[in-house]
Design a protein around this motif. Structure first.
Motif, PDB file in Angstrom:
ATOM      1  N   MET A   1      16.161  33.258  28.024  1.00  0.00           N
ATOM      2  CA  MET A   1      17.100  34.338  27.789  1.00  0.00           C
ATOM      3  C   MET A   1      18.496  33.870  28.197  1.00  0.00           C
ATOM      4  O   MET A   1      18.686  33.433  29.329  1.00  0.00           O
ATOM      5  N   PRO A   2      19.481  33.963  27.323  1.00  0.00           N
ATOM      6  CA  PRO A   2      20.824  33.497  27.658  1.00  0.00           C
ATOM      7  C   PRO A   2      21.503  34.447  28.662  1.00  0.00           C
ATOM      8  O   PRO A   2      21.259  35.648  28.651  1.00  0.00           O
ATOM      9  N   GLU A   3      22.319  33.856  29.533  1.00  0.00           N
ATOM     10  CA  GLU A   3      23.045  34.665  30.509  1.00  0.00           C
ATOM     11  C   GLU A   3      24.283  35.251  29.871  1.00  0.00           C
ATOM     12  O   GLU A   3      25.065  34.543  29.250  1.00  0.00           O
ATOM     13  N   LEU A   4      24.457  36.558  30.008  1.00  0.00           N
ATOM     14  CA  LEU A   4      25.648  37.215  29.495  1.00  0.00           C
ATOM     15  C   LEU A   4      26.814  37.100  30.467  1.00  0.00           C
ATOM     16  O   LEU A   4      27.955  37.002  30.067  1.00  0.00           O
ATOM     17  N   LEU A   5      26.468  37.129  31.751  1.00  0.00           N
ATOM     18  CA  LEU A   5      27.485  37.170  32.800  1.00  0.00           C
ATOM     19  C   LEU A   5      27.223  36.093  33.843  1.00  0.00           C
ATOM     20  O   LEU A   5      26.063  35.829  34.180  1.00  0.00           O
ATOM     21  N   PRO A   6      28.285  35.525  34.395  1.00  0.00           N
ATOM     22  CA  PRO A   6      28.072  34.585  35.501  1.00  0.00           C
ATOM     23  C   PRO A   6      27.507  35.329  36.713  1.00  0.00           C
ATOM     24  O   PRO A   6      27.893  36.474  36.995  1.00  0.00           O
ATOM     25  N   GLU A   7      26.590  34.694  37.402  1.00  0.00           N
ATOM     26  CA  GLU A   7      25.958  35.310  38.568  1.00  0.00           C
ATOM     27  C   GLU A   7      26.981  35.733  39.616  1.00  0.00           C
ATOM     28  O   GLU A   7      26.844  36.768  40.255  1.00  0.00           O
ATOM     29  N   GLU A   8      28.037  34.926  39.783  1.00  0.00           N
ATOM     30  CA  GLU A   8      29.060  35.223  40.781  1.00  0.00           C
ATOM     31  C   GLU A   8      29.753  36.552  40.471  1.00  0.00           C
ATOM     32  O   GLU A   8      30.145  37.281  41.380  1.00  0.00           O
ATOM     33  N   ARG A   9      29.928  36.846  39.184  1.00  0.00           N
ATOM     34  CA  ARG A   9      30.587  38.098  38.800  1.00  0.00           C
ATOM     35  C   ARG A   9      29.735  39.288  39.237  1.00  0.00           C
ATOM     36  O   ARG A   9      30.261  40.289  39.716  1.00  0.00           O
ATOM     37  N   ILE A  10      28.438  39.172  39.077  1.00  0.00           N
ATOM     38  CA  ILE A  10      27.545  40.262  39.482  1.00  0.00           C
ATOM     39  C   ILE A  10      27.522  40.383  40.998  1.00  0.00           C
ATOM     40  O   ILE A  10      27.686  41.470  41.554  1.00  0.00           O
ATOM     41  N   ILE A  11      27.336  39.264  41.686  1.00  0.00           N
ATOM     42  CA  ILE A  11      27.238  39.288  43.145  1.00  0.00           C
ATOM     43  C   ILE A  11      28.527  39.819  43.782  1.00  0.00           C
ATOM     44  O   ILE A  11      28.481  40.536  44.780  1.00  0.00           O
ATOM     45  N   SER A  12      29.670  39.527  43.168  1.00  0.00           N
ATOM     46  CA  SER A  12      30.939  40.015  43.734  1.00  0.00           C
ATOM     47  C   SER A  12      31.063  41.533  43.640  1.00  0.00           C
ATOM     48  O   SER A  12      31.918  42.128  44.285  1.00  0.00           O
ATOM     49  N   LYS A  13      30.220  42.164  42.851  1.00  0.00           N
ATOM     50  CA  LYS A  13      30.266  43.612  42.683  1.00  0.00           C
ATOM     51  C   LYS A  13      29.189  44.329  43.499  1.00  0.00           C
ATOM     52  O   LYS A  13      28.984  45.519  43.347  1.00  0.00           O
ATOM     53  N   ILE A  14      28.506  43.590  44.341  1.00  0.00           N
ATOM     54  CA  ILE A  14      27.511  44.193  45.227  1.00  0.00           C
ATOM     55  C   ILE A  14      28.167  44.368  46.595  1.00  0.00           C
ATOM     56  O   ILE A  14      28.672  43.429  47.183  1.00  0.00           O
ATOM     57  N   TYR A  15      28.175  45.614  47.064  1.00  0.00           N
ATOM     58  CA  TYR A  15      28.826  45.959  48.329  1.00  0.00           C
ATOM     59  C   TYR A  15      27.779  46.392  49.344  1.00  0.00           C
ATOM     60  O   TYR A  15      26.699  46.849  48.986  1.00  0.00           O
ATOM     61  N   LEU A  16      28.140  46.264  50.609  1.00  0.00           N
ATOM     62  CA  LEU A  16      27.296  46.763  51.684  1.00  0.00           C
ATOM     63  C   LEU A  16      27.940  48.049  52.179  1.00  0.00           C
ATOM     64  O   LEU A  16      28.993  48.013  52.833  1.00  0.00           O
ATOM     65  N   ILE A  17      27.344  49.172  51.838  1.00  0.00           N
ATOM     66  CA  ILE A  17      27.863  50.480  52.228  1.00  0.00           C
ATOM     67  C   ILE A  17      26.729  51.238  52.902  1.00  0.00           C
ATOM     68  O   ILE A  17      25.612  51.290  52.379  1.00  0.00           O
ATOM     69  N   ARG A  18      27.014  51.790  54.077  1.00  0.00           N
ATOM     70  CA  ARG A  18      26.006  52.496  54.879  1.00  0.00           C
ATOM     71  C   ARG A  18      24.816  51.593  55.202  1.00  0.00           C
ATOM     72  O   ARG A  18      23.681  52.034  55.323  1.00  0.00           O
TER      73      ARG A  18
END
Length: 166
Positions: A1-18
């Motif tokens: 399956m081809p990657e649509l997005l770079p992994e770094e782009r996804i990981i940069s949008k994961i936040y630690l909240i609560r």
């Protein structure tokens, strides 16, 4: 399956909240290439699928903290009109049942892989932390003996000191 997005782009949008790893509605909408308004509308239409441990709405302070972390300084007009919704890993997985486009399915798979990779990295970090603590305890015991020997060498020998005077 081809990657649509770079992994770094996804990981940069994961936040630690609560203390929970989450992704915000606007970031998910961006990844799925839909408007945030339409994204949230789809979620609200299926609200029964998103209990509190799958999704929650940020409070004003949390939203401002996230915004500041992205832009460093707030400029006039850079604020949230509506408080963002935060989706946990399970909430993101549930989105696949709400959003049925091919892109949404492929992006969702990539996001799940990113969450899994982060979890594996955290597990590796915990293992490393335990090993370091074990080494510290092991070597602290050895060094304690050395330090005691050094202290004995540095202490002057106890001699019978004659008192001066009566």
């Amino acid at each position: 399956m081809p990657e649509l997005l770079p992994e770094e782009r996804i990981i940069s949008k994961i936040y630690l909240i609560r203390g929970i790893k989450v992704m915000l509605d606007r970031d998910l909408a961006d990844l799925y290439e839909v408007e945030t308004r339409a994204f949230n509308q789809g979620v609200r239409r299926n609200i029964k699928r998103f209990p509190d441990d799958f999704m929650f709405q940020l409070i004003k302070e949390e939203a401002q903290d996230v915004l500041r972390s992205q832009f460093v300084t707030l400029k006039r007009g850079q604020h949230f009109k509506y408080l963002p919704m935060a989706f946990t890993e399970q909430g993101v997985a549930m989105l696949s049942s709400v959003l049925n486009s091919d892109r949404a399915i492929m992006v969702n798979i990539q996001i799940m892989r990113a969450f899994t990779k982060l979890r594996q990295m955290m597990t590796g970090y915990e293992d490393l932390k335990r090993k370091i603590e074990a080494m510290e305890q092991k070597y602290d015991e050895h060094f304690r003996i050395v330090f005691e020997a050094i202290k004995q060498l540095l202490e002057p020998g106890k001699k019978d000191v004659k008192k001066i005077g009566f």
